[in-house]
Design a protein around this motif. Structure first.
Motif, mmCIF file in Angstrom:
data_model
loop_
_atom_site.group_PDB
_atom_site.id
_atom_site.type_symbol
_atom_site.label_atom_id
_atom_site.label_comp_id
_atom_site.label_asym_id
_atom_site.label_seq_id
_atom_site.Cartn_x
_atom_site.Cartn_y
_atom_site.Cartn_z
ATOM 1 N N ASN A 67 59.028 45.339 -62.202
ATOM 2 C CA ASN A 67 57.985 45.500 -60.709
ATOM 3 C C ASN A 67 59.583 46.629 -59.863
ATOM 4 O O ASN A 67 58.665 46.278 -58.793
ATOM 5 C CB ASN A 67 57.283 44.403 -60.596
ATOM 6 C CG ASN A 67 56.432 44.231 -62.180
ATOM 7 O OD1 ASN A 67 56.472 43.424 -62.520
ATOM 8 N ND2 ASN A 67 55.294 44.473 -61.373
ATOM 9 N N LEU A 230 57.957 35.578 -62.566
ATOM 10 C CA LEU A 230 57.049 36.608 -62.722
ATOM 11 C C LEU A 230 55.858 36.157 -63.862
ATOM 12 O O LEU A 230 54.230 35.782 -64.008
ATOM 13 C CB LEU A 230 57.207 38.049 -62.488
ATOM 14 C CG LEU A 230 57.803 39.013 -61.558
ATOM 15 C CD1 LEU A 230 57.400 40.031 -61.261
ATOM 16 C CD2 LEU A 230 56.579 38.115 -60.062
ATOM 17 N N THR A 236 50.609 36.175 -62.070
ATOM 18 C CA THR A 236 51.073 38.080 -62.600
ATOM 19 C C THR A 236 51.259 37.283 -63.831
ATOM 20 O O THR A 236 51.228 38.829 -64.801
ATOM 21 C CB THR A 236 52.289 37.964 -62.136
ATOM 22 O OG1 THR A 236 53.429 36.417 -61.573
ATOM 23 C CG2 THR A 236 52.276 38.325 -60.369
ATOM 24 N N ILE A 300 53.710 42.935 -64.835
ATOM 25 C CA ILE A 300 52.342 42.207 -64.171
ATOM 26 C C ILE A 300 50.639 43.017 -64.910
ATOM 27 O O ILE A 300 50.074 42.548 -65.429
ATOM 28 C CB ILE A 300 52.294 42.584 -63.260
ATOM 29 C CG1 ILE A 300 53.275 41.241 -61.914
ATOM 30 C CG2 ILE A 300 50.992 41.611 -62.418
ATOM 31 C CD1 ILE A 300 53.184 41.520 -60.594
ATOM 32 N N ILE A 489 53.782 40.476 -56.772
ATOM 33 C CA ILE A 489 55.241 39.318 -56.828
ATOM 34 C C ILE A 489 55.840 38.607 -55.973
ATOM 35 O O ILE A 489 55.946 37.699 -56.146
ATOM 36 C CB ILE A 489 56.564 40.296 -56.849
ATOM 37 C CG1 ILE A 489 56.803 40.881 -55.087
ATOM 38 C CG2 ILE A 489 56.885 41.482 -57.683
ATOM 39 C CD1 ILE A 489 58.560 41.041 -54.679
ATOM 40 N N ALA A 492 54.325 35.445 -57.516
ATOM 41 C CA ALA A 492 55.484 34.340 -57.657
ATOM 42 C C ALA A 492 56.199 33.827 -56.908
ATOM 43 O O ALA A 492 56.610 32.495 -56.968
ATOM 44 C CB ALA A 492 55.867 34.618 -58.666
#
Lengths: 575, 112
Positions: A67, A230, A236, A300, A489, A492
């Motif tokens: 990500n 994640l 996510t 994700i 993110i 998380a």
């Protein structure tokens, strides 16, 4: 040695130099904002010779960190008149990082008014005339033409007809790995790119080596911990991949914070028809894709391919904010119609939030009837046609409001307020008011647990704790926007402490540093201060940090009002 | 098994409030909406409750596991299931873990 590339569009020449020392420790939004604050004359015309457009990958972009492929774009905004960072997914950023390019800076104005395609590869920068068939064309076809010419795997940044017309809400579009479109949507940076005569920037990383990692084993271990945070988090790992961001329609409707009919109320009766649950079921039934990533390495995968009844692709990156704006704020109870509008926004290259809020304002002005999907689509298509009304719409909600003499115009610093009513979600209202970006929900998205001391549940309808929360969210977000990481993110790293530690550890291992969490939040403060200072020098005062006065009206169903004092608002970013 | 009426308008715009003197009007989101669909429950689902019914009582009545619900909305205000209290006439909704955005903080899902 990391490269810093300056491209003069007046002479069509490029200067490839080493990254200046003062930018060596920056990336993403940190780099774009510090650079704009340093080099752009704050009082300049955003479409004139003094403005500069800069692209920068994040700290971790190009690595195996999941990500981490976001690209930050910065300039003085034609929409707000202030500093702007707008970021996007797509393939461009990772290719920039692999070519070890810290920043691409576009300066000057074209001598001849023609559009160029700027190509960047390992050998340097070259300039071509834009192919005639892509000038004025939709972005999907333009990407095909460009990838046919320059190679199927090249990264593409481009403007559509809205950017060519230099409309204040024009965006910069980026090709994703499948040739579909992601956008640096907000603030009209596509108009800046258009003013510089750049139709597209091609980036080709063929022959580039892997991004160097100073401490590879440590990086690998941290990257694994980060990915684990994640994929195990319910947001996510489950919520976003399954339903996309559009899952928020029903949640905000239930919370009474889903602005409906130009912010007249916070709840409506048809929300479920346009919500993420219905969207996911529709995509499944029609054989589309409920989940897909906007860049390689995204785990994700909040995007999707929304398809028509025959299973044919209409759009992707079909986000909550766009669906809210047309589906609730403009009362269009028809997900297919909203998808076609979203497709047209991508084709013409315009911010889907700004323009959809502008559609709702146009409905409020009586230009077209409330909830009329066909009339709305006709109106949106006028942007590409360049009609006077289309151009007004393409300059955003405030322009429409001004043309039609409305006071009910939901903007801050001329930028449309997105999908969360500030009377029912008060913390986000403070962010709309005070962020240097103009009303922007993504300016307050991440939470830095190391500096947050609210100490209890925040009541969204009350004022307590909101100033501290908005401040914290904005500081943490400025830092995360510098990493190249997707803002999602944030969930998380908020809930799984090791996720945040792993993020910092990855940056340290990549660059051989020893940063702490406090250094990261200090970076966020430094960025915000530079942005605020640019705006101050551009003429902004605390008077610009205010919501429109119609938010003094009660918002059903909770009937709360916007009731922060000027002193409370001004204390948000007083650090 | 839930004590609920077996009628409702199904998909489409919400009908007039389903809640009566002794029933709440119940909605569910994300994976819980799928659970409702699997069980053939309409949205909104009228559920008969006693005055002062708690979140855990409601979930037991509906045969929904506590870990499937992060937040209960009671009349548009989010509270953790353990703290939720409801009576007939209330509008209630269940949200599972997985709501994205800072809204879990801004809407009061998560204690800071």
């Amino acid at each position: 040695m990391a490269k810093f590339i300056r491209i003069d569009m007046g002479t069509r020449t490029a200067e490839i130099g080493a990254c200046p020392e003062k930018y060596a420790g920056l990336a993403g939004r940190g780099l774009t904002s510090m650079f704009i604050a340093d080099e752009v004359k704050p009082t300049c015309h955003p479409l004139g010779k003094y403005n500069k457009l800069v692209f920068a990958p994040g700290f971790l972009t190009g690595t195996s960190a999941v990500n981490s492929g976001r690209i930050s774009c910065g300039a003085k905004s034609p929409l707000t008149g202030g500093i702007k960072e707008s970021n996007s997914g797509g393939s461009f950023s990772q290719k920039m990082a692999r070519l070890d390019i810290k920043a691409l800076v576009f300066e000057g104005l074209p001598a001849d008014g023609k559009y160029a395609v700027v190509k960047v590869d390992k050998d340097g920068v070259t300039f071509d005339e834009a192919p005639a068939e892509i000038v004025g064309a939709g972005n999907y076809d333009a990407i095909k033409v460009l990838q046919d010419k320059y190679g199927p795997k090249v990264g593409v940044a481009l403007i559509g007809p809205a950017g060519e017309m230099k409309l204040s809400a024009a965006n910069i579009s980026f090709a994703d790995p499948e040739g579909n479109i992601r956008s640096a949507g907000r603030g009209g940076l596509g108009a800046v790119m258009g003013s510089k005569g750049i139709k597209a920037v091609i980036i080709d990383d063929a022959g580039a080596s892997a991004v160097p990692i100073a401490r590879p084993e440590e990086f690998k271990s941290a990257a694994k911990r980060f990915a684990n945070a994640l994929t195990t988090h319910p947001v996510t790992g489950q919520g976003l991949p399954k339903y996309g961001t559009n899952v928020l329609v029903n949640i905000l409707n239930e919370a009474g914070g889903l602005p409906t009919e130009n912010f007249r109320r916070g709840r409506n009766e048809w929300a479920n028809n346009i919500g993420g649950e219905t969207m996911a079921a529709t995509i499944e039934e029609r054989g589309g894709k409920t989940t897909h990533g906007c860049h390689a390495g995204c785990v994700i995968r909040c995007s999707q391919h929304y398809v028509d009844k025959q299973g044919k692709y209409i759009t992707s990156g079909f986000e909550y904010e766009t669906i809210w704006a047309l589906g609730a704020d403009a009362a269009i109870d028809d997900l297919d119609a909203i998808a076609y509008a979203d497709r047209e926004y991508d084709e013409v290259g315009i911010d889907s939030i700004e323009t959809s809020v502008a559609v709702a304002v146009a409905m409020d002005a009586g230009v077209i009837p409330w909830g009329d999907a066909k009339a709305a689509l006709d109106l949106i298509r006028q942007i590409r046609q360049g009609t006077p009304l289309g151009r007004i719409l393409g300059c955003g909600a405030a322009a429409v409001g001004q043309m039609y003499g409305l006071t009910r115009v939901p903007v801050v610093k001329n930028q449309a307020i997105p999908a969360y009513d500030p009377r029912a979600v008060k913390g986000v209202g403070l962010t709309y008011a005070t962020t240097p970006m103009g009303a922007d929900h993504t300016a307050g998205y991440a939470v830095a647990t190391n500096i947050l001391r609210v100490g209890g549940f925040v009541d969204p309808l009350g004022k307590e704790g909101q100033v501290e929360l908005s401040r914290n969210l904005q500081i943490a977000t400025a830092a995360v926007d510098s990493t190249g990481m997707c803002l999602f993110i944030a969930f998380a790293i908020l809930d799984i402490p090791d996720g945040f530690n792993a993020l910092v550890d990855m940056i340290n291992a990549r660059y051989d540093l020893s940063l702490t969490g406090d250094d990261v939040t200090a970076l966020g403060k430094t960025i915000l201060k530079a942005e605020l200072d640019f705006n101050r020098r551009a003429g902004f005062t605390s008077a610009h940090d205010r919501l429109p006065e119609f938010f003094e009206e009660p918002c059903p169903p909770h009937n709360t009002v916007w009731d922060f004092t000027d002193e409370e608002i001004d204390s948000v970013l007083a650090f | 098994m839930a004590d609920h009426a077996r009628h409702g308008e199904g998909a489409g715009r919400d009908a007039a409030p389903a809640a009566g003197q002794d029933t709440i009007e119940l909605r569910a989101f994300m994976g819980l909406a799928e659970l409702f669909r699997t069980r053939g429950w309409p949205v909104p689902l009228p559920v008969r409750v006693h005055p002062g019914t708690t979140g855990p009582e409601l979930l037991r009545q509906l045969d929904i596991a506590p870990e499937q619900v992060e937040v209960v909305f009671v009349n548009g205000k989010a509270v953790s299931p353990d703290l939720a209290v409801m009576s007939g006439g209330d509008r209630v909704a269940l949200a599972p873990p997985g709501v994205p955005g800072p809204y879990r903080v801004l809407l009061g899902f998560r204690k800071m």
